[in-house]
Design a protein around this motif. Structure first.
Motif, PDB file in Angstrom:
ATOM      1  N   ASP A   1      76.029  48.293  11.794  1.00  0.00           N
ATOM      2  CA  ASP A   1      75.309  47.702  10.676  1.00  0.00           C
ATOM      3  C   ASP A   1      74.341  46.620  11.135  1.00  0.00           C
ATOM      4  OD1 ASP A   1      75.023  47.581   7.729  1.00  0.00           O
ATOM      5  OD2 ASP A   1      75.479  45.476   8.113  1.00  0.00           O
ATOM      6  N   GLY A   2      73.144  46.670  10.575  1.00  0.00           N
ATOM      7  CA  GLY A   2      72.143  45.660  10.887  1.00  0.00           C
ATOM      8  C   GLY A   2      71.543  45.794  12.271  1.00  0.00           C
TER       9      GLY A   2
ATOM     10  N   TYR B   1      62.103  47.707  12.692  1.00  0.00           N
ATOM     11  CA  TYR B   1      62.847  48.666  11.862  1.00  0.00           C
ATOM     12  C   TYR B   1      62.188  50.033  12.049  1.00  0.00           C
ATOM     13  CZ  TYR B   1      65.340  50.323   7.669  1.00  0.00           C
ATOM     14  OH  TYR B   1      66.163  50.986   6.799  1.00  0.00           O
TER      15      TYR B   1
ATOM     16  N   ILE C   1      67.935  49.939  12.558  1.00  0.00           N
ATOM     17  CA  ILE C   1      68.178  49.953  11.110  1.00  0.00           C
ATOM     18  C   ILE C   1      68.395  48.553  10.541  1.00  0.00           C
ATOM     19  CG2 ILE C   1      69.151  52.290  11.095  1.00  0.00           C
ATOM     20  CD1 ILE C   1      71.946  50.867  10.792  1.00  0.00           C
ATOM     21  N   GLY C   2      68.057  47.519  11.276  1.00  0.00           N
ATOM     22  CA  GLY C   2      68.240  46.164  10.763  1.00  0.00           C
ATOM     23  C   GLY C   2      67.038  45.301  11.087  1.00  0.00           C
ATOM     24  N   HIS C   3      67.258  44.005  11.038  1.00  0.00           N
ATOM     25  CA  HIS C   3      66.193  43.088  11.426  1.00  0.00           C
ATOM     26  C   HIS C   3      65.788  43.372  12.870  1.00  0.00           C
ATOM     27  CE1 HIS C   3      63.758  39.513  11.085  1.00  0.00           C
ATOM     28  NE2 HIS C   3      64.194  39.109  12.266  1.00  0.00           N
ATOM     29  N   ALA C   4      64.501  43.315  13.136  1.00  0.00           N
ATOM     30  CA  ALA C   4      63.988  43.700  14.447  1.00  0.00           C
ATOM     31  C   ALA C   4      64.728  43.002  15.585  1.00  0.00           C
ATOM     32  CB  ALA C   4      62.504  43.379  14.530  1.00  0.00           C
TER      33      ALA C   4
ATOM     34  N   MET D   1      63.751  57.588   7.441  1.00  0.00           N
ATOM     35  CA  MET D   1      64.546  56.413   7.840  1.00  0.00           C
ATOM     36  C   MET D   1      65.738  56.209   6.897  1.00  0.00           C
ATOM     37  SD  MET D   1      64.399  54.647  10.503  1.00  0.00           S
ATOM     38  CE  MET D   1      65.394  53.236   9.985  1.00  0.00           C
ATOM     39  N   ASP D   2      65.527  56.470   5.606  1.00  0.00           N
ATOM     40  CA  ASP D   2      66.617  56.294   4.638  1.00  0.00           C
ATOM     41  C   ASP D   2      67.814  57.166   5.012  1.00  0.00           C
ATOM     42  OD1 ASP D   2      64.870  58.446   4.124  1.00  0.00           O
ATOM     43  OD2 ASP D   2      65.552  58.591   2.036  1.00  0.00           O
TER      44      ASP D   2
ATOM     45  N   ALA E   1      69.487  55.179   7.911  1.00  0.00           N
ATOM     46  CA  ALA E   1      69.968  53.820   7.615  1.00  0.00           C
ATOM     47  C   ALA E   1      71.105  53.795   6.612  1.00  0.00           C
ATOM     48  CB  ALA E   1      68.812  52.955   7.130  1.00  0.00           C
ATOM     49  N   SER E   2      71.282  54.874   5.852  1.00  0.00           N
ATOM     50  CA  SER E   2      72.355  54.894   4.855  1.00  0.00           C
ATOM     51  C   SER E   2      73.611  55.585   5.366  1.00  0.00           C
ATOM     52  CB  SER E   2      71.860  55.583   3.574  1.00  0.00           C
ATOM     53  OG  SER E   2      71.495  56.921   3.842  1.00  0.00           O
ATOM     54  N   LEU E   3      73.628  55.968   6.626  1.00  0.00           N
ATOM     55  CA  LEU E   3      74.827  56.631   7.156  1.00  0.00           C
ATOM     56  C   LEU E   3      76.014  55.661   7.176  1.00  0.00           C
ATOM     57  CD1 LEU E   3      73.290  58.624  10.150  1.00  0.00           C
ATOM     58  CD2 LEU E   3      74.172  59.556   7.995  1.00  0.00           C
TER      59      LEU E   3
ATOM     60  N   CYS F   1      56.462  43.377  12.471  1.00  0.00           N
ATOM     61  CA  CYS F   1      57.465  44.313  11.946  1.00  0.00           C
ATOM     62  C   CYS F   1      57.476  44.363  10.416  1.00  0.00           C
ATOM     63  CB  CYS F   1      58.849  43.965  12.483  1.00  0.00           C
ATOM     64  SG  CYS F   1      59.011  44.266  14.258  1.00  0.00           S
TER      65      CYS F   1
END
Lengths: 302, 302
Positions: free
Chosen positions: B94-95, B171, B194-197, B215-216, B219-221, B292
């Motif tokens: 995550d992130g 991202y 998938i988070g802040h650069a 990307m969605d 990132a939603s996995l 970014c």
């Protein structure tokens, strides 16, 4: 701190480390945390911590009355009247925000849930005087603000020229949804950042706190397919079982977590361990750190 | 952040903008894009675009041979030998990153899928000479690099003092997983941010491109629960049906997308529309933009 000073500092560190056998490496975050004392940590503040129950589990949010006293008080009033119980996550926009509140208010025509004791809207709290804030500054330059740093657990910024401070939008920051008018939010609709820090929202939105546990439960939600990531079908809404103030929960149900204090020497060491990683993986230390890349260590209470 | 009101506001703006007198409002991104010409866009390059099929749908990645020619060539070779077909997403932290590759290589003992025609590892391509690159600079200051900007669709940075350029982690950036040794990656294990650069990875990892669609879906996995976000059970792995080079797909199966060129006046206007938003929602323009936070517009081919 300019590049030369930083390099000099790094050189000193390398010299110090090179007294040890083996290749030069800097402290890792794990090593810094292992060196922390009990007093470097503080428990979550039950009087300003929200516990939101989603189907996937808990999301824990620590509110920041230092920046948004009126919104924090109003959100606590909303929580205590049970306003959020049975509402839903209504919007998940990839790379941007997860938003929750009253799906009825988004209907056409709107059928909003009545607010009984709290206020529906409040004057914006976008910024505040820097004076009186215990601000731990970072020396690193920032694209958006003259100076960044931390106020307790919250990433923040300030402008020495104007004496103004504000909470900034990082991954996990929680803000107050509003309409076009600056004073049209009240806290009944909240969002958390799930992408790269949308710093353009700083000073345009009232930031009320940050997620300290459960970000993964928000950030992995299915993305909405409507405009701005709103869910288009009621069946897609992610129900909120309830939101409680930690102080109102029986002790056995309270999250047993503590966070690293940011006004400590150990936090300075932690930031440096992330600013200049020189370990077995990192070959080139970054030499600087973005306030939104500074982690807030959270761990179970001992 | 109320969807309905914002949509109404946007509609109002679009109707009224030309007649609206008075206080300066800036162009919105939608207005800039509406003013773009066909020549401001280019189709995806079939010879360097990957199409990855996951259970949730397609992920489209444009590779960047300008920065990593050897890795891009090797990834294309891996794709063409079918290396990725039937492999899996193995890690979702995550992130931070989603990572995919060979789950067998992570077993103990490892049972890696054989590589037939490509190479398993390559010398790192962390940076390159800035000379010869068509670099569109941003004037904004950056925490990590002397100068940031774009090289075609890729966010990048360069150091005028040393004449070196590199692709940066934003991202959606795609990089080459590696072990501790800088030259231990080959492209068989890739990740997307998938988070802040995580800009501290710049020049420590070979960046090979960026996700331009889907990307969605990454990132939603579900987040992995093992160390570093690795999935702990085989049943949690997200299977990759196949990865194809766009050029190898029948025309009817190719993604019909085009991206905005970044070496154009319209792109400069677009960046400015995001740097200084002054519309019905934004009260205080940021005055600057992080590389970014610059969006790459992607749209269906006309």
């Amino acid at each position: 701190m300019n590049g030369r000073t930083r390099r000099a500092g790094l050189l000193l560190m390398l010299l110090a480390v090179s007294a040890m056998p083996g290749p030069a490496r800097a402290e890792t975050m794990a090593e810094v945390l292992a060196a922390s004392a009990a007093a470097d940590w503080r428990p979550l503040d039950p009087d300003r911590t929200l516990v939101m129950t989603l189907p996937a589990g808990l999301v824990v949010i620590e509110l920041a009355p230092a920046f948004a006293p009126n919104h924090v008080a109003n959100i606590k009033a909303l929580v205590r009247e049970g306003y959020f119980d049975g509402l839903a996550v209504t919007r998940v926009q990839d790379g941007f925000v997860v938003q929750w509140g009253d799906p009825g208010a988004l209907k056409s025509p709107p059928r909003p849930r009545p607010i009984r004791t709290a206020r529906a809207t409040l004057p914006a709290e976008f910024e505040r005087p820097a004076a009186g804030l215990a601000f731990t500054p970072l020396p690193d330059r920032d694209t958006y603000a003259p100076q960044t740093g931390f106020v307790d657990a919250l990433p923040a910024a300030r402008d020495p020229a104007t004496g103004v401070a504000w909470a900034v939008h990082c991954y996990g920051s929680v803000g107050v949804g509003r309409d076009l008018d600056a004073d049209s939010g009240g806290g009944g609709e909240l969002y958390a950042v799930i992408g790269h820090a949308p710093r353009q929202l700083d000073r345009n939105i009232t930031v009320v706190g940050r997620v300290v546990a459960g970000m993964d439960r928000l950030a992995s939600l299915p993305r909405g397919t409507g405009p701005l990531g709103f869910y288009e079908q009621d069946s897609q809404l992610v129900p909120i079982t309830r939101v409680r103030l930690m102080a109102d929960l029986p002790p056995a149900e309270r999250p047993r977590l503590e966070v690293l204090r940011t006004d400590t020497a150990i936090f300075t060491r932690l930031v440096e361990s992330r600013r200049n990683r020189r370990d077995d993986f990192y070959k080139r230390p970054a030499g600087a750190i973005d306030v939104c890349n500074v982690p807030l260590p959270v761990r179970p209470l001992p």
